[in-house]
Design an enzyme around this catalytic site. Sequence first.
Site, short mmCIF file in Angstrom:
data_model
loop_
_atom_site.label_atom_id
_atom_site.label_comp_id
_atom_site.label_asym_id
_atom_site.label_seq_id
_atom_site.Cartn_x
_atom_site.Cartn_y
_atom_site.Cartn_z
N ASP A 149 7.27 21.30 4.52
CA ASP A 149 6.24 21.29 3.45
C ASP A 149 6.15 22.77 2.65
O ASP A 149 6.04 22.63 1.56
CB ASP A 149 4.84 21.15 3.92
CG ASP A 149 4.69 19.77 4.61
OD1 ASP A 149 5.41 18.98 3.89
OD2 ASP A 149 3.69 19.48 5.36
N TYR A 409 2.38 9.29 0.07
CA TYR A 409 1.42 9.61 -0.91
C TYR A 409 1.18 8.71 -1.76
O TYR A 409 2.01 8.10 -2.46
CB TYR A 409 1.42 11.02 -1.12
CG TYR A 409 1.10 12.33 -0.33
CD1 TYR A 409 1.27 11.82 1.09
CD2 TYR A 409 0.97 13.62 -0.67
CE1 TYR A 409 1.06 12.68 2.03
CE2 TYR A 409 0.78 14.54 0.09
CZ TYR A 409 0.88 13.95 1.49
OH TYR A 409 0.48 15.13 2.46
#
Length: 466
Positions: A149, A409
């Site tokens: 990330d 997402y």
Amino acid sequence: MLPSTIQTLTLFLTSGGVLLSLYVSASLSYLLYSDILLKFSTTKITAPTMSLDCANISNVQAVNRSATKEMTFLLPEPEWTYPRLSCQGSTFQKALLISPHRFGEARGNSAPLIIREPFIACGPKECKHFALTHYAAQPGGYYNGTRKDRNKLRHLISVKLGKIPTVENSIFHMAAWSGSACHDGREWTYIGVDGPDSNALIKIKYGEAYTDTYHSYANNILRTQESACNCIGGDCYLMITDGSASGISKCRFLKIREGRIIKEIFPTGRVEHTEECTCGFASNKTIECACRDNSYTAKRPFVKLNVETDTAEIRLMCTETYLDTPRPDDGSITGPCESNGDKGLGGIKGGFVHQRMASKIGRWYSRTMSKTERMGMELYVKYDGDPWTDSDALAPSGVMVSMKEPGWYSFGFEIKDKKCDVPCIGIEMVHDGGKETWHSAATAIYCLMGSGQLLWDTVTGVDMAL
């Protein structure tokens, strides 16, 4: 006889000169607003010098030898944007697929960037497709670490919506491993977060200028929403959070004007954990957000932010249709609306967008088809009511991504038509190659258009083994 060009100048540009003023009257008609003042800016235009060395000088005695004149125009400045009623429609349809790695055999400047966390934001004249890149392309030799990330190489990039995010097409806005962006009607505001987990920094860019920063307040991965911020009358509202991914993480909102933070907003209510909010305007007064609780519940924290008082409150959505992943069976959580239930650890950013109508409002949501994995994506809608208190199930409205395809997402955004706004939902479809190879995403887009039923789902068409 004089040449025609000189004749024209003789008529309009005499020795004394003429100041030409053009007054532009414009009326911006918003369905939710009136009496918006149209401001003007002065623009000077200088005509090129024209030499008048003619054979017979007596023919040009009435004309100045230099024909350079300044003409001042009053041109309208771009106006601040405001939410308008949504364009007509009763269903979402497949609008666009951006699948960069279908072109994965390309090399050099045409190679697709390795990206994640895509989102879309729109101004009055264009939409931009944003993402966070690992500063690497496919094919290439820098696959290691593209599943992480946060690192020092990640950047917020964008392309014009419809373009493929390749090395050549992409604009690199700033170093960032978390991001947002929005357009206030006059200029773009870009948000990027990077730095060490214990002391991350929010950076703001307005147009081409880096304008402001905001420091970590809990020293635990300060981050933002990974979707568009929201602007009204020149004020842009950005959700941020700072805290543990498996514990307390209290969010705030920053009010930003022309790239500078002018106010912090501290929500009240159910504030234990709120992150990765997807936000939009329910009206000219209220921003609503459907968020992620990664620690305690599979229900979505739901924010109502009053832009007149700059106050915000958070409560859990009461619907028996739980929107996070992982999640328990629908309707299985007992007790009042604020009950957390089980299977609350972990989560995913969810799509959410408003359909503003003259007599009612529609709230559209997305969630994975799988209760446990990031697979598939389905669309839901609820008209009117209050998400804080309505326990009824949401109405399923079609499959956007089948259970065979990745659904990670999702986010909402609105495209600006001439007189109305088009609500859309975007879906991140991740190619998850694990730690040993590249890890990137495609983006599927569904928008409100026409009537009937949502007809077709989206596939990425990418085989990572090729």
